[in-house]
Structures are given as C-alpha cells and as structure tokens.
Design a protein around this motif. Structure first.
Motif, mmCIF file in Angstrom:
data_model
loop_
_atom_site.group_PDB
_atom_site.id
_atom_site.type_symbol
_atom_site.label_atom_id
_atom_site.label_comp_id
_atom_site.label_asym_id
_atom_site.label_seq_id
_atom_site.Cartn_x
_atom_site.Cartn_y
_atom_site.Cartn_z
ATOM 1 N N ARG A 131 0.827 -1.213 0.000
ATOM 2 C CA ARG A 131 0.000 0.000 0.000
ATOM 3 C C ARG A 131 0.859 1.261 0.000
ATOM 4 O O ARG A 131 0.556 2.231 -0.701
ATOM 5 C CB ARG A 131 -0.962 -0.009 1.179
ATOM 6 C CG ARG A 131 -2.070 -1.034 1.021
ATOM 7 C CD ARG A 131 -3.091 -0.987 2.148
ATOM 8 N NE ARG A 131 -4.107 -1.995 1.938
ATOM 9 C CZ ARG A 131 -5.143 -1.862 1.106
ATOM 10 N NH1 ARG A 131 -5.309 -0.748 0.433
ATOM 11 N NH2 ARG A 131 -6.022 -2.847 0.971
ATOM 12 N N ALA A 132 1.958 1.244 0.741
ATOM 13 C CA ALA A 132 2.860 2.397 0.773
ATOM 14 C C ALA A 132 3.498 2.622 -0.595
ATOM 15 O O ALA A 132 3.615 3.766 -1.059
ATOM 16 C CB ALA A 132 3.935 2.196 1.836
ATOM 17 N N ALA A 133 3.894 1.545 -1.247
ATOM 18 C CA ALA A 133 4.507 1.655 -2.578
ATOM 19 C C ALA A 133 3.511 2.223 -3.587
ATOM 20 O O ALA A 133 3.854 3.116 -4.372
ATOM 21 C CB ALA A 133 5.016 0.293 -3.040
ATOM 22 N N VAL A 134 2.284 1.728 -3.568
ATOM 23 C CA VAL A 134 1.252 2.224 -4.486
ATOM 24 C C VAL A 134 0.959 3.699 -4.185
ATOM 25 O O VAL A 134 0.781 4.503 -5.103
ATOM 26 C CB VAL A 134 -0.025 1.355 -4.418
ATOM 27 C CG1 VAL A 134 -1.180 2.007 -5.167
ATOM 28 C CG2 VAL A 134 0.256 -0.033 -4.975
ATOM 29 N N ARG A 135 0.941 4.061 -2.928
ATOM 30 C CA ARG A 135 0.703 5.458 -2.543
ATOM 31 C C ARG A 135 1.819 6.356 -3.105
ATOM 32 O O ARG A 135 1.574 7.460 -3.562
ATOM 33 C CB ARG A 135 0.628 5.567 -1.021
ATOM 34 C CG ARG A 135 0.132 6.874 -0.494
ATOM 35 C CD ARG A 135 -0.168 6.888 1.005
ATOM 36 N NE ARG A 135 0.718 6.082 1.841
ATOM 37 C CZ ARG A 135 0.376 4.917 2.409
ATOM 38 N NH1 ARG A 135 -0.823 4.411 2.234
ATOM 39 N NH2 ARG A 135 1.237 4.264 3.161
ATOM 40 N N GLU A 136 3.051 5.850 -3.103
ATOM 41 C CA GLU A 136 4.196 6.638 -3.569
ATOM 42 C C GLU A 136 4.285 6.754 -5.089
ATOM 43 O O GLU A 136 4.597 7.825 -5.605
ATOM 44 C CB GLU A 136 5.508 6.040 -3.041
ATOM 45 C CG GLU A 136 5.736 6.276 -1.581
ATOM 46 C CD GLU A 136 5.913 7.746 -1.223
ATOM 47 O OE1 GLU A 136 6.623 8.465 -1.950
ATOM 48 O OE2 GLU A 136 5.324 8.173 -0.215
ATOM 49 N N VAL A 137 4.061 5.641 -5.802
ATOM 50 C CA VAL A 137 4.330 5.643 -7.250
ATOM 51 C C VAL A 137 3.113 5.351 -8.122
ATOM 52 O O VAL A 137 3.217 5.363 -9.341
ATOM 53 C CB VAL A 137 5.471 4.665 -7.616
ATOM 54 C CG1 VAL A 137 6.760 5.081 -6.939
ATOM 55 C CG2 VAL A 137 5.115 3.234 -7.285
ATOM 56 N N GLY A 138 1.977 5.041 -7.527
ATOM 57 C CA GLY A 138 0.782 4.747 -8.317
ATOM 58 C C GLY A 138 0.564 3.257 -8.495
ATOM 59 O O GLY A 138 1.267 2.435 -7.920
ATOM 60 N N HIS A 139 -0.396 2.907 -9.317
ATOM 61 C CA HIS A 139 -0.861 1.529 -9.468
ATOM 62 C C HIS A 139 -0.101 0.708 -10.507
ATOM 63 O O HIS A 139 -0.376 -0.478 -10.671
ATOM 64 C CB HIS A 139 -2.354 1.522 -9.805
ATOM 65 C CG HIS A 139 -3.200 2.055 -8.700
ATOM 66 N ND1 HIS A 139 -3.694 1.265 -7.701
ATOM 67 C CD2 HIS A 139 -3.620 3.311 -8.413
ATOM 68 C CE1 HIS A 139 -4.387 2.001 -6.857
ATOM 69 N NE2 HIS A 139 -4.347 3.250 -7.264
ATOM 70 N N SER A 140 0.842 1.306 -11.194
ATOM 71 C CA SER A 140 1.618 0.601 -12.214
ATOM 72 C C SER A 140 2.498 -0.471 -11.580
ATOM 73 O O SER A 140 3.312 -0.177 -10.700
ATOM 74 C CB SER A 140 2.492 1.589 -12.988
ATOM 75 O OG SER A 140 3.482 0.906 -13.712
ATOM 76 N N THR A 141 2.349 -1.701 -12.032
ATOM 77 C CA THR A 141 3.137 -2.804 -11.494
ATOM 78 C C THR A 141 4.631 -2.568 -11.685
ATOM 79 O O THR A 141 5.418 -2.785 -10.769
ATOM 80 C CB THR A 141 2.727 -4.130 -12.165
ATOM 81 O OG1 THR A 141 1.330 -4.317 -11.973
ATOM 82 C CG2 THR A 141 3.474 -5.298 -11.586
ATOM 83 N N SER A 142 5.027 -2.091 -12.853
ATOM 84 C CA SER A 142 6.458 -1.873 -13.104
ATOM 85 C C SER A 142 7.021 -0.786 -12.193
ATOM 86 O O SER A 142 8.147 -0.918 -11.689
ATOM 87 C CB SER A 142 6.714 -1.538 -14.575
ATOM 88 O OG SER A 142 6.029 -0.368 -14.943
ATOM 89 N N LYS A 143 6.251 0.254 -11.934
ATOM 90 C CA LYS A 143 6.730 1.318 -11.041
ATOM 91 C C LYS A 143 6.806 0.831 -9.599
ATOM 92 O O LYS A 143 7.737 1.169 -8.869
ATOM 93 C CB LYS A 143 5.827 2.543 -11.145
ATOM 94 C CG LYS A 143 5.999 3.287 -12.446
ATOM 95 C CD LYS A 143 5.122 4.511 -12.498
ATOM 96 C CE LYS A 143 5.300 5.229 -13.816
ATOM 97 N NZ LYS A 143 4.466 6.425 -13.902
ATOM 98 N N VAL A 144 5.832 0.025 -9.185
ATOM 99 C CA VAL A 144 5.844 -0.522 -7.824
ATOM 100 C C VAL A 144 7.031 -1.460 -7.658
ATOM 101 O O VAL A 144 7.740 -1.400 -6.653
ATOM 102 C CB VAL A 144 4.509 -1.225 -7.486
ATOM 103 C CG1 VAL A 144 4.607 -2.025 -6.195
ATOM 104 C CG2 VAL A 144 3.382 -0.197 -7.388
#
Length: 76
Positions: free
Chosen positions: A55-68
């Motif tokens: 959840r913290a990663a998605v909050r930081e970079v969005g819902h993109s799997t590659s960005k997470v």
C-alpha cells in the motif's frame, strides 16, 4: 462508452473486473488494484512484501506494477 473514476484512473464498464474471490491472479498484470482482496494477496506474495509495504509503494508511485516493482527494489 461511459467511465467511472477509480482513484486517478478512469475505468469503463467494459474494463470493470468482477469480484471473483476464486480468481488467484490479477486480471490486468500491469496494474495493482488495492480494492480487491485477492489482488492484494496475489501481489504481496508475488512481490514478497507485506500489505502495508504494498500500500505504501502504491501510494508513492501509483498503481503501475512496473513502477511498484522498481520502487520496492530501491527500498531493499
């Protein structure tokens, strides 16, 4: 085609996924949907992180799997 807003994403009726709790993987492997329990379970296992970390990663970079994935790699 009408669309509804999901967070910062517009999702058309055709793109809506069912709430199929038997489904074990993500319907769209390029996005992480934190509103579906089966997807949270899948991605925490796939990425080797806790739900809070995901959840913290998605909050930081969005819902993109590659960005997470990239974000979590930097955090290790």
């Amino acid at each position: 085609m009408s669309a509804r807003w999901f967070g910062h994403l517009a999702i058309s009726e055709e793109m809506k996924m069912t709430d199929d709790t038997k489904h074990s993987g993500p319907p769209d492997p390029s996005l992480i949907n934190l509103n579906q329990a089966h997807e949270v379970r899948y991605w925490t296992k796939e990425l080797g992180v806790t739900e809070a970390q995901l959840r913290a990663a998605v909050r930081e970079v969005g819902h993109s799997t590659s960005k997470v994935r990239a974000y979590l790699k930097l955090k290790r």
